[in-house]
Write an enzyme that holds these catalytic residues in place. Sequence first.
Site, PDB file in Angstrom:
ATOM      1  N   SER A 197     -33.864   7.505  -6.647  1.00  0.00           N
ATOM      2  CA  SER A 197     -35.042   7.367  -7.509  1.00  0.00           C
ATOM      3  C   SER A 197     -36.281   7.205  -6.626  1.00  0.00           C
ATOM      4  O   SER A 197     -36.544   8.037  -5.765  1.00  0.00           O
ATOM      5  CB  SER A 197     -34.841   6.200  -8.472  1.00  0.00           C
ATOM      6  OG  SER A 197     -35.821   6.189  -9.476  1.00  0.00           O
ATOM      7  N   GLU A 317     -30.811  13.090 -16.249  1.00  0.00           N
ATOM      8  CA  GLU A 317     -31.650  12.000 -15.746  1.00  0.00           C
ATOM      9  C   GLU A 317     -32.412  11.298 -16.873  1.00  0.00           C
ATOM     10  O   GLU A 317     -32.496  10.081 -16.945  1.00  0.00           O
ATOM     11  CB  GLU A 317     -32.664  12.563 -14.733  1.00  0.00           C
ATOM     12  CG  GLU A 317     -32.071  13.245 -13.526  1.00  0.00           C
ATOM     13  CD  GLU A 317     -31.763  12.304 -12.389  1.00  0.00           C
ATOM     14  OE1 GLU A 317     -31.952  11.074 -12.543  1.00  0.00           O
ATOM     15  OE2 GLU A 317     -31.312  12.787 -11.336  1.00  0.00           O
ATOM     16  N   HIS A 411     -29.859   8.936 -15.200  1.00  0.00           N
ATOM     17  CA  HIS A 411     -30.413   8.385 -13.974  1.00  0.00           C
ATOM     18  C   HIS A 411     -29.761   7.035 -13.679  1.00  0.00           C
ATOM     19  O   HIS A 411     -29.633   6.189 -14.563  1.00  0.00           O
ATOM     20  CB  HIS A 411     -31.926   8.203 -14.192  1.00  0.00           C
ATOM     21  CG  HIS A 411     -32.719   7.887 -12.977  1.00  0.00           C
ATOM     22  ND1 HIS A 411     -33.049   8.824 -12.035  1.00  0.00           N
ATOM     23  CD2 HIS A 411     -33.295   6.722 -12.562  1.00  0.00           C
ATOM     24  CE1 HIS A 411     -33.796   8.271 -11.092  1.00  0.00           C
ATOM     25  NE2 HIS A 411     -33.950   6.992 -11.387  1.00  0.00           N
TER      26      HIS A 411
END
Length: 493
Positions: A197, A317, A411
């Site tokens: 990330s 995600e 994610h």
Amino acid sequence: MVQPLSDERAPLEGVIEISTGALRGETRDGVARYLGVPYSAAPFGDRRFRLPAPVEPWEGVRDATAFGPTAPQSPYAGALGELLPTVAIPGDEILHVNIWAPSDAAGAPYPVMVWMHGGSLKHGSNALPGYDGATFARDGVVFVSVNYRLGAEGFSVLGGAPLNLGLHDQLAALRWVQAEIAAFGGDPRRVTVFGQSAGGATVAALAASPVAGEVMRQALVMSGPLEAKDPADAGRITALIARELGVEATRDAFAAVDPDRLVAAQAKVLAGSSPLGGGPAYAVAIDDDLVPVSPGDGLSAGASSNVPLVIGTTTEEYRLWLVPSGAVDRITRLHLAIGRRAAKISAAAVRRYRANRPGAKHGEVFGAILTDVLLRRSEYRAADARAAAGAPTWVYEFAWRSPVRELGAAHAVELGFVFDGLAGADSVALAGASAPQSLAAEMHGAWVAFATTGDPGWPKWSTERTVRVFGGAGGGATVVPAPRLDELQELGG
């Protein structure tokens, strides 16, 4: 806490020497741990909003058996706060590393993996249980996790202050690794830097920077945007915080504000924003020194072509932000139409995404498009350019679908698999209690193989555009042609 050495300066169990002094760690189950080891001086007082400064040497033995202080921050709000934990440890010495190393010196020097945590550049720490490096040390890697300045302290755009202070912290930590990691059994010539990330974004920025060759041998970017913004755009949050506090956006003015008050103002101006929402967000800023161009552009233009790179995303995600919050159900056809025009996405592209997802909600189509616009499109472009130049590049996708809150392949779900820590509370919160251990062994093993041999175990990216998919429909890891390439082509990918 620093304890005095005996008068004879005799070696003590679990004590090692580095350039700034002696450290006492602990060893359990064949893994030596040294926690909260400072790589730079505390960035407060006169050092606030300045480049990282050297650590002052200490006398005696410094205890390194407990995690160090965390950077000033607020917890995640709402549903995200239930899925992504926050650890708060008081103290000023926030610029430190944790080291997990094999206690058996027979295999030394070991390869090194340096972890940069995520958290939108305003959350997270190296003290989170899910980032325990024992599994990497178990498998013959010296694992280092880095704490760095976050939010307003680390990524403000202020008159009189350098840009990207949090990124400079990471660079200082990597230079510390070069100077000190041999004392822990690590090989400074075999350093793999990786992050997820926001941590992936900073790794990409460092990998594309002029200093990459000095501090890393190879890089691994997990779900990290390959974008840096011009300072005016990156400074939008700083301007909003300055307005909220009634001060100027300068180093002196921000340094006069208590860190907790700064965090509170930051939380207020960012309330309701998310990486997919289009509101203000912290970002790496383009400067003339560390980040001369946006990382995606730099990597595509040949920066660090001698640095092997693994890069990838999860399949879905967007679901971390849109599904638990219920936003996926509130997005209408009108929102989708407005969003695609604002992002300059063709109607034909929307039709393609919709056709590939029969029965999908408008929010799911919207999220899939945004995932590709923000992450996968730039990833493939950089991989194409690097492959054409002969730069070793591998691409992966994590496709296993979590049953928790309908997260799917969202994610951060992959973290427990990469760290081979599915039983930990952090992973259970995202992946549930029955996530497949066999997949964790495959994914963790690929990361260790990359650090150890320079090859994660699947074909390099080439004109064939092969992707290793972890946890797809077959349940395991497979190598396939780039998934959903027709969609990226409609986006100009």
